[in-house]
Structures are given as structure tokens and as C-alpha cells.
Design a protein around this motif. Sequence first.
Motif, PDB file in Angstrom:
ATOM      1  N   LEU A 227       0.022  -0.965  -4.899  1.00 21.53           N
ATOM      2  CA  LEU A 227      -1.244  -0.253  -5.047  1.00 21.53           C
ATOM      3  C   LEU A 227      -1.012   1.222  -4.725  1.00 21.53           C
ATOM      4  O   LEU A 227      -0.609   1.573  -3.616  1.00 21.53           O
ATOM      5  CB  LEU A 227      -2.292  -0.851  -4.115  1.00 21.53           C
ATOM      6  CG  LEU A 227      -2.562  -2.356  -4.315  1.00 21.53           C
ATOM      7  CD1 LEU A 227      -3.544  -2.868  -3.282  1.00 21.53           C
ATOM      8  CD2 LEU A 227      -3.065  -2.644  -5.727  1.00 21.53           C
TER       9      LEU A 227
ATOM     10  N   HIS B 167      -6.285   9.255  -0.310  1.00 17.43           N
ATOM     11  CA  HIS B 167      -6.269   8.252   0.752  1.00 17.43           C
ATOM     12  C   HIS B 167      -7.124   8.660   1.950  1.00 17.43           C
ATOM     13  O   HIS B 167      -7.952   7.881   2.442  1.00 17.43           O
ATOM     14  CB  HIS B 167      -4.829   7.988   1.201  1.00 17.43           C
ATOM     15  CG  HIS B 167      -4.665   6.792   2.072  1.00 17.43           C
ATOM     16  ND1 HIS B 167      -4.982   6.780   3.414  1.00 17.43           N
ATOM     17  CD2 HIS B 167      -4.225   5.538   1.783  1.00 17.43           C
ATOM     18  CE1 HIS B 167      -4.731   5.580   3.911  1.00 17.43           C
ATOM     19  NE2 HIS B 167      -4.278   4.806   2.947  1.00 17.43           N
TER      20      HIS B 167
ATOM     21  N   ASP C 114       0.855  -1.188   0.000  1.00 15.73           N
ATOM     22  CA  ASP C 114       0.000   0.000   0.000  1.00 15.73           C
ATOM     23  C   ASP C 114       0.889   1.236   0.000  1.00 15.73           C
ATOM     24  O   ASP C 114       1.750   1.395   0.879  1.00 15.73           O
ATOM     25  CB  ASP C 114      -0.904   0.016   1.230  1.00 15.73           C
ATOM     26  CG  ASP C 114      -2.022  -1.008   1.156  1.00 15.73           C
ATOM     27  OD1 ASP C 114      -2.150  -1.673   0.105  1.00 15.73           O
ATOM     28  OD2 ASP C 114      -2.757  -1.152   2.145  1.00 15.73           O
TER      29      ASP C 114
ATOM     30  N   HIS D 285      -4.913   1.946  -5.233  1.00 15.59           N
ATOM     31  CA  HIS D 285      -5.203   2.029  -3.803  1.00 15.59           C
ATOM     32  C   HIS D 285      -6.374   2.993  -3.589  1.00 15.59           C
ATOM     33  O   HIS D 285      -7.329   2.666  -2.892  1.00 15.59           O
ATOM     34  CB  HIS D 285      -3.955   2.504  -3.059  1.00 15.59           C
ATOM     35  CG  HIS D 285      -3.979   2.285  -1.583  1.00 15.59           C
ATOM     36  ND1 HIS D 285      -4.607   1.198  -1.000  1.00 15.59           N
ATOM     37  CD2 HIS D 285      -3.450   3.007  -0.548  1.00 15.59           C
ATOM     38  CE1 HIS D 285      -4.455   1.259   0.319  1.00 15.59           C
ATOM     39  NE2 HIS D 285      -3.775   2.358   0.603  1.00 15.59           N
TER      40      HIS D 285
END
Length: 304
Positions: A39, A113, A11, A109
Amino acid sequence: MTTPLLALKVDVDTWRGTREGVPRLLALLERHDARATFLFSLGPDHTGRAIKRVFRKGFLKKVSRTSVVEHYGVRTLMYGTLLPGPDIGRREADLMRSVRDAGHEVGIHCWDHIRWQDNVVAQTPDWTRREMKRAADRFAEIFGTPAMTHGAAGWQMNEAAYACERELGFDYASDGRGTHPFLPVDGSGKLIGVPQLPTTLPTLDELIGIDGLSGDNVDQHLLGLTQNATHAQVYTLHAELEGMRLGGTFERLLTGWKAQGYRLDTCRRYFESLDRSVLPRHQVILDEIPGRSGILALQGPVWS
């Protein structure tokens, strides 16, 4: 006897993790003849906005255990608040392509985020699809081909996100935590997404600071969990941790897993080894796990 497989899922959460952690991981994996699934966070780095998690149960305790400032850096913790969030995909497209060119799998991902991790569980299908479409479009812009896999930021999902993975044409995803591959279904048993390869092992930040575990010995604990495993494993690492201050810990893990007989490879290789016609159907639920604050997507009861 078949060589057991341990799939490495990386990640990449932040701009710093992309530009500093990813190259170090590439060198480390090459040294050990290992491959991994990377990702990427493809839009703005707004890590500083995670400050609102201070009110979440268990968050401050986790921060005190895992040295967040040391791992992420002061500047990263100001992105999206005191400093504008850099566009990771725009700045690091060449580096991302170099990961693919080195023989690793690449996937999505997220777009943003913090925005995904802190909001998706309570968001609408339209919001969810917009976020996933932005990430998918940026991925195609960078790599010239559509993304084939996705791993949710913070293991946070909603039902629309599973459906969107099918709509976007992903082959499989690794969005939650569990014990073995499965097909996700809703409460009525209806298939809602693509095959899931859940993370099966705890992460370093969930273990360090508990029961005397530190960066110096946590690898031995993890190796104990995989010593007598009877099926393939999925281990999630972070470019900001294993790719930086915990690189030595990760190298000891790679050495130990090879000594245990594991082939260290991508999630895609694991997916391609499966007989998808017999995958069990499981509900997906939201619940807590030890060492991590808040709730996350878990492999729930089998549907029969």
C-alpha cells in the motif's frame, strides 16, 4: 487439512521507504516464495510535520523505544519543514509498477501520510473525499487501472472515508485493527463501507522495547502468537522497518511462519477465500491499543 493463510500487508509511508525499503522487501519475499499487498503513499512526503505529535500522550515514550531517527533517517524527518516534501508517486512510479509486475498486490495507503494520519478523524466528508480522490487519481495514473483496495495511514478513519471506499469501487479494505473480517456499520446498523480485513497481529514498533523485547527476539514473541491460531491472520509491516534495519527480524518471521505451515500471501487472496455473504457486521470505533500512541480505528461490537 486446509493450509492456513497469513496475509502480509506492507505500509509504505515515506520516500526513503519506497526507494530503499521496497526493493529489499521484494528480494526477501522472492527468496521465501511469499506474496504481499503493498500500500503506497502516493503524494508528498511530509514526515517532518509529525513533530507536532510530541504533545500526544505516549508519543515520546514510543519514540524512545523504537529509534525513530535510526529507522527513518534525519533527512526524512526534515521533509515538510526544513526541506520540501518530495512527491513520492512522481519520483517512484516505475518502482511501484515493478512491485505489481513481480506478482504482488498494490493499493492505496494515502495521498499525504502525515496529513491523513493527523487530521482525518476530525475532518469533514468533503476534505476526506478530496484526499482519497487525489490518491485514487494518482494510483490510476501510475498503474493504468483503478485501485481495488485501501489501507488507512496510521489506522485513522472517519465515517466518510468508509463511504468513499464504496464510491471509489474498492473491493475491500484493511483500515483498522481487529480479529476477523467484517462489514463495517454505523451506530444504527447501516452498512457504511466495503468488507474490512483488519490487522490481527501487533506490529514490531508496538512490541520492541516492552517486556524485554528487541529486534533480536521479537520474532519469537510474534511466532508464539501465531503458533496455535485457528484462523487466518493479517500482519502489517512497514517498508521503513522490516524493509530496512529490521529486515533480519522479518526474515526470521517468514522462516518461522513457513515452518508453522502458513501460506504467506496477499490480502486479496485472503479476501477471495471468504464467503462474503456471511460476514458479520461490526461497528467501527476509535480507541487505544497497547504500544501505540493515540487512538485508531478498531473493530467494535458485533451488530445483531
